[in-house]
Write an enzyme that holds these catalytic residues in place. Structure first.
Site, PDB file in Angstrom:
ATOM      1  N   CYS A 136      12.880  70.300  31.542  1.00  0.00           N
ATOM      2  CA  CYS A 136      12.418  69.291  32.543  1.00  0.00           C
ATOM      3  C   CYS A 136      11.579  68.054  32.648  1.00  0.00           C
ATOM      4  CB  CYS A 136      13.673  70.026  33.707  1.00  0.00           C
ATOM      5  SG  CYS A 136      14.244  68.537  34.493  1.00  0.00           S
ATOM      6  N   CYS A 139      11.993  66.292  36.115  1.00  0.00           N
ATOM      7  CA  CYS A 139      11.487  66.916  37.127  1.00  0.00           C
ATOM      8  C   CYS A 139      10.200  67.020  37.096  1.00  0.00           C
ATOM      9  CB  CYS A 139      11.649  68.058  36.761  1.00  0.00           C
ATOM     10  SG  CYS A 139      13.993  68.641  36.152  1.00  0.00           S
ATOM     11  N   ASP A 140       9.391  67.157  35.527  1.00  0.00           N
ATOM     12  CA  ASP A 140       8.083  67.520  35.749  1.00  0.00           C
ATOM     13  C   ASP A 140       6.903  66.860  34.908  1.00  0.00           C
ATOM     14  OD1 ASP A 140       8.390  69.985  36.858  1.00  0.00           O
ATOM     15  OD2 ASP A 140       8.918  70.989  35.001  1.00  0.00           O
TER      16      ASP A 140
HETATM   17  P1  FAD Z   1      22.691  76.384  39.422  1.00  0.00           P
HETATM   18  O1  FAD Z   1      20.828  76.033  40.279  1.00  0.00           O
HETATM   19  O2  FAD Z   1      22.246  76.609  38.044  1.00  0.00           O
HETATM   20  O3  FAD Z   1      23.160  77.937  40.212  1.00  0.00           O
HETATM   21  C1  FAD Z   1      24.251  78.311  39.209  1.00  0.00           C
HETATM   22  C2  FAD Z   1      24.889  79.508  40.287  1.00  0.00           C
HETATM   23  O4  FAD Z   1      25.903  79.772  39.947  1.00  0.00           O
HETATM   24  C3  FAD Z   1      23.514  80.224  40.914  1.00  0.00           C
HETATM   25  O5  FAD Z   1      23.248  80.674  41.977  1.00  0.00           O
HETATM   26  C4  FAD Z   1      23.564  81.821  39.515  1.00  0.00           C
HETATM   27  O6  FAD Z   1      23.917  83.001  40.081  1.00  0.00           O
HETATM   28  C5  FAD Z   1      25.511  81.184  40.096  1.00  0.00           C
HETATM   29  N1  FAD Z   1      26.210  82.272  39.119  1.00  0.00           N
HETATM   30  C6  FAD Z   1      26.892  81.714  37.204  1.00  0.00           C
HETATM   31  N2  FAD Z   1      27.743  82.541  36.761  1.00  0.00           N
HETATM   32  C7  FAD Z   1      28.404  83.252  37.544  1.00  0.00           C
HETATM   33  C8  FAD Z   1      29.152  84.260  38.451  1.00  0.00           C
HETATM   34  N3  FAD Z   1      30.472  84.561  37.248  1.00  0.00           N
HETATM   35  N4  FAD Z   1      29.587  84.648  39.459  1.00  0.00           N
HETATM   36  C9  FAD Z   1      29.184  84.160  40.680  1.00  0.00           C
HETATM   37  N5  FAD Z   1      28.264  83.600  40.267  1.00  0.00           N
HETATM   38  C10 FAD Z   1      27.550  82.775  39.240  1.00  0.00           C
HETATM   39  N6  FAD Z   1      16.154  69.639  39.510  1.00  0.00           N
HETATM   40  C11 FAD Z   1      15.040  68.605  40.377  1.00  0.00           C
HETATM   41  O7  FAD Z   1      15.942  67.774  40.769  1.00  0.00           O
HETATM   42  N7  FAD Z   1      14.059  68.181  40.462  1.00  0.00           N
HETATM   43  C12 FAD Z   1      13.071  69.923  39.666  1.00  0.00           C
HETATM   44  O8  FAD Z   1      12.478  69.540  40.195  1.00  0.00           O
HETATM   45  C13 FAD Z   1      13.920  70.656  38.744  1.00  0.00           C
HETATM   46  N8  FAD Z   1      13.162  71.674  38.301  1.00  0.00           N
HETATM   47  C14 FAD Z   1      13.607  72.171  37.979  1.00  0.00           C
HETATM   48  C15 FAD Z   1      12.414  72.765  36.744  1.00  0.00           C
HETATM   49  C16 FAD Z   1      13.424  73.921  36.247  1.00  0.00           C
HETATM   50  C17 FAD Z   1      12.140  74.748  35.639  1.00  0.00           C
HETATM   51  C18 FAD Z   1      14.922  74.226  35.728  1.00  0.00           C
HETATM   52  C19 FAD Z   1      15.385  75.191  35.141  1.00  0.00           C
HETATM   53  C20 FAD Z   1      15.669  73.572  36.068  1.00  0.00           C
HETATM   54  C21 FAD Z   1      15.160  72.025  37.110  1.00  0.00           C
HETATM   55  N9  FAD Z   1      15.617  71.139  37.927  1.00  0.00           N
HETATM   56  C22 FAD Z   1      15.240  70.488  38.725  1.00  0.00           C
HETATM   57  C23 FAD Z   1      16.914  71.384  37.784  1.00  0.00           C
HETATM   58  C24 FAD Z   1      17.679  72.224  38.676  1.00  0.00           C
HETATM   59  O9  FAD Z   1      17.130  73.449  38.910  1.00  0.00           O
HETATM   60  C25 FAD Z   1      19.246  71.715  38.208  1.00  0.00           C
HETATM   61  O10 FAD Z   1      19.968  70.789  38.230  1.00  0.00           O
HETATM   62  C26 FAD Z   1      20.082  72.474  39.676  1.00  0.00           C
HETATM   63  O11 FAD Z   1      19.660  73.583  40.317  1.00  0.00           O
HETATM   64  C27 FAD Z   1      21.729  72.600  38.984  1.00  0.00           C
HETATM   65  O12 FAD Z   1      22.288  73.661  40.613  1.00  0.00           O
HETATM   66  P2  FAD Z   1      23.326  73.864  40.886  1.00  0.00           P
HETATM   67  O13 FAD Z   1      23.939  73.808  41.795  1.00  0.00           O
HETATM   68  O14 FAD Z   1      24.683  73.035  38.990  1.00  0.00           O
HETATM   69  O15 FAD Z   1      23.551  75.435  39.248  1.00  0.00           O
END
Ligand code: FAD
Ligand code: NAP
Length: 327
Positions: A136, A139-140
């Site tokens: 990302c 992010c970084d």
């Molecule tokens: P996610 O965070 O992907 O969460 C998905 C959830 O769904 C998880 O809890 C998982 O357990 C659950 N899940 C999946 N399948 C199932 C199932 N079948 N049953 C029950 N639960 C399930 N964004 C920023 O804004 N700033 C940053 O600095 C940043 N740094 C990042 C660094 C890294 C290494 C990564 C990988 C991403 C980063 N991001 C950052 C991006 C950010 O993390 C994502 O955009 C954000 O987390 C997405 O949120 P979300 O709630 O859509 O899903």
């Protein structure tokens, strides 16, 4: 007998989208049930510092997500440690079956299962995750002011990440396994016009090199003759695509050809009324914690409105006398 739990709002996923939806639904007295999945806290739990979450100059990903979980719980969300293995969105209430064998029914469902970046699959890549390896640039990228970085990939994401990184880095290598890019013409033109970017064609990353703590370079292998060479870099951005966690809903919700859930414009409503999708599971453009949280808020407000409308229709259908209850 299999245990069964009913919720007015059933939230699947516990990243920023899921927790935000939970806070809003709980504060609307909808008693949400939230299934956390295999990664409680979501993608941010695998990163170190987060510097673009409003209100925190610097916070670690795990710390931020623990606070979100605490808040969701404090306002009345039932957090459940389970993984949904099967859903049926044709029946009402909707049905979700957990890995535990428990059956969850929901008058509405908020899908917040997120997405995950594709990785190269190298042991050294995992070792330096958070120590120079990232998926990302938004992010970084900020950490690489005046430094040298490499991006892997040949699609629009890789090219846009490379272009974005030139705002900070002195030099950006774009490593691609073929001799032509998949990215569209506009992005290619911008890339080739940028003097800070150097293409490394027909090459794949064989190993991420480092000093045990941070990245110092990459070993690249030619896809033409297998020859190895090294490039000194301070960071490596892997941009070879993302996979939304939507296989569970295949055939039941409309999705695009990459598996992202399709929602109505300006809404989190999916092709099934009463089912809402928030965060990275429906967004391949922004992929940020704050945008995911924003969509979680929208989904909870839309679920609340849906339930209000739904109850009104149900009562209205039962007879004139009951309509007084709506006043
Ligand atoms: P996610 O965070 O992907 O969460 C998905 C959830 O769904 C998880 O809890 C998982 O357990 C659950 N899940 C999946 N399948 C199932 C199932 N079948 N049953 C029950 N639960 C399930 N964004 C920023 O804004 N700033 C940053 O600095 C940043 N740094 C990042 C660094 C890294 C290494 C990564 C990988 C991403 C980063 N991001 C950052 C991006 C950010 O993390 C994502 O955009 C954000 O987390 C997405 O949120 P979300 O709630 O859509 O899903
Ligand atoms: P993508 O288009 O699938 O491109 C992935 C790239 O990574 C390809 O160039 C692929 O190489 C390479 N790759 C895949 N696996 C690899 C591996 N193991 N090792 C090395 N390289 C590997 O993915 P994306 O760039 O993330 O884009 C996803 C979708 O979003 C696309 O439809 C894209 O157009 C769209 N998007 C659009 C915009 C925009 O319009 N501005 C911006 C971002 C994304 P090959 O080419 O050899 O297969």
């Amino acid at each position: 007998m299999t245990e069964s739990v009913h919720a007015k709002v059933l939230i699947i996923g516990s990243g920023p989208a899921g927790y935000t939806a939970a806070v809003y639904a709980a504060r609307a007295a909808l008693d949400p049930v939230q299934i956390e999945g295999m990664q409680p806290g979501g993608q941010l739990t695998i990163t170190t510092d987060v510097e673009n979450w409003p209100g925190d100059i610097r916070v670690t990903g795990p710390e931020l997500m623990a606070r979100m979980a605490e808040q969701a719980k404090a306002v009345g969300t039932a957090l459940v440690s389970d993984m949904i293995m099967e859903v049926d969105l044709t029946q009402r209430p909707f049905l979700a079956v957990g890995d535990s064998g428990r059956r969850y029914t929901g008058d509405t469902i908020i899908i917040a299962t997120g997405a995950s970046a594709r990785w190269l699959g190298l042991e050294s890549e995992t070792r330096y995750l958070g120590g120079g390896v990232s998926a990302c640039a938004t992010c970084d990228g900020f950490f690489y002011r005046g430094r040298t970085v490499a991006v892997v990939g040949g699609g629009n994401t890789a090219v846009e990440e490379a272009l974005f990184l030139t705002n900070f880095a002195e030099k950006v290598y774009l490593i691609h396994r073929r001799d032509s890019l998949r990215a569209d013409r506009t992005n290619q033109a911008r890339l080739h016009a940028n003097p800070k970017i150097e293409m490394v064609w027909n090459a794949e990353v064989a190993e991420v090199l480092g000093n045990g703590k941070t990245v110092t370079g990459v070993a690249v292998r030619s896809t033409v003759d297998g020859g190895l060479s090294e490039i000194s870099v301070d960071g490596l951005f892997v941009a070879i695509g993302h996979d939304p966690a939507t296989s569970l809903f295949a055939g039941q919700l409309r999705m695009d050809d990459e598996g992202y859930i399709l929602v109505a414009q300006g809404s989190t409503g999916t092709s099934v009324p009463g089912v809402f999708a928030a965060g990275d599971v429906q967004d391949k453009v922004f992929r940020q914690a704050i945008t995911s949280a924003g969509m979680g808020c929208m989904a909870a407000l839309e679920a609340e409105r849906y339930l209000a409308g739904h109850n009104a229709h149900a009562i209205a259908a039962e007879g004139a006398d009951d309509r007084a209850l709506l006043v």
